[in-house]
Design an enzyme around this catalytic site. Structure first.
Site: not given
Length: 353
Positions: A96-98, A104, A125
């Site tokens: 995952y990323c933001w 990601s 996130y």
């Protein structure tokens, strides 16, 4: 290639199914908060994000994307060389990323091309954070609490630690917040987590508990240092049965001298923290305490802090905030020692068996 999107709620429910949880954000984003057990593989680190962002604003998006792609490719190459070469084909990471976008996506694409079974969190996130905040109230209300009340120095934290060692379920909010919850409660060398991180730690702890067994917690105020306790948890605790922990004044003083021993080692730190009491206790009183500290009379200052600052209004404040305090079960260890707290903890646990 196998890259599958998964909702944040499903990812949370299936965390144990993944061999690794990978946070592709920068190191500062990761430090602010993260999914449980996540490791940090930045697609762009903080300095690189700043560099690309500056290019985007000062030059143009196309040049920024070229530079960003170069940096991301190099970083992913390093992550693979460092952490992936020993992984079997069946290795299954969650990435995952933001917001579940480019950072990601780039990492997941490469891992998927290798042949791993990759899942990527939809919404990243940000979606996880929303899921945590949505779950927290229900989790908090689903549990039965036993709230340990007692004036400063009565050994509430020591009793919680003993209860946990005895097999009880314990929610140590001060431990999660890295703060002892009073104006003097800062712990040197232990900065408090961010509010987001604290929320996640509380959520993670609550979801680990068995709703059929009591959870012991301390009678906290709405804030532990700079961090706010989730409202639903505070409401549930304040409506719960209480235990009143009693300890003789001399034992309380000795306990505080032991637990705050760093103040004895660093009088300047103690005096600096006492400045926070000027508005409440007045400059003259605080300066008198500071003079005693510098003269080495720490014990007298601790005793006066109990009598003049902490104890006044304690019972009325606790009664006002914790509805069952008037009917609290009195409990008393023989003394402040870990052995006495362990014996009391065993009595409490055995009584509920």
């Amino acid at each position: 290639m196998s890259v599958r999107p998964i909702s944040a709620a499903d990812a949370i429910a299936r965390l144990q199914d993944f061999d690794a949880v990978i946070d592709a954000r920068s190191e500062s984003e990761y430090a602010e908060d993260r999914l449980p057990g996540a490791v940090n593989w930045p697609s762009l680190d903080d300095a690189q994000r700043h560099e690309v962002g500056t290019l985007y604003k000062q030059v143009n998006p196309f040049e920024a994307r070229k530079r960003g792609a170069s940096l991301v490719a190099a970083n992913i190459s390093r992550h693979i060389a460092r952490d992936v070469m020993d992984k079997p084909k069946g290795w299954k990471p969650l990435v995952y990323c933001w917001r579940g976008g480019q950072r990601s996506g780039a990492l997941s694409l490469v891992l998927g091309q290798i042949g791993f079974n990759v899942h990527i969190v939809e919404g990243g996130y940000k979606a996880f954070r929303a899921a945590v905040l949505a779950e927290l109230p229900g989790l908090a209300r689903s549990l039965q609490y036993r709230v340990v009340c007692g004036p400063t120095g009565s050994g509430k934290t020591r009793l919680l630690q003993a209860l946990e060692a005895a097999g009880a379920q314990v929610l140590d909010l001060e431990g999660l917040a890295s703060h002892r919850s009073s104006v003097l409660g800062i712990i040197p060398g232990q900065p408090q987590p961010t509010q987001k991180r604290f929320d996640t730690l509380v959520w993670e702890k609550l979801r680990s508990f068995d709703p059929g067994r009591p959870v012991y917690a301390e009678s906290e105020s709405k804030k532990v240092g700079n961090l706010a306790v989730p409202d639903a948890l505070m409401e549930a605790m304040r409506a719960s049965p209480c235990l009143r922990l009693d300890l003789a004044d001399d034992e309380r003083v000795r306990l505080l001298l032991e637990d705050y021993e760093f103040f004895s080692r660093d009088p300047d730190l103690f005096c600096a923290r006492l400045d926070a009491l000027v508005q409440i206790r007045g400059r003259e009183q605080v300066q008198a305490w500071q003079a005693q500290v510098r003269a080495g009379d720490i014990e007298s200052v601790v005793r006066e802090l109990l009598v003049k600052h902490y104890d006044p209004g304690y019972a009325s404040s606790t009664s006002r905030n914790f509805k069952a305090f008037a009917d609290a079960q009195p409990i008393a260890p023989k003394d402040r020692t870990p052995e006495a707290m362990a014996a009391l903890a065993r009595e409490l646990v055995d009584a509920r068996s």
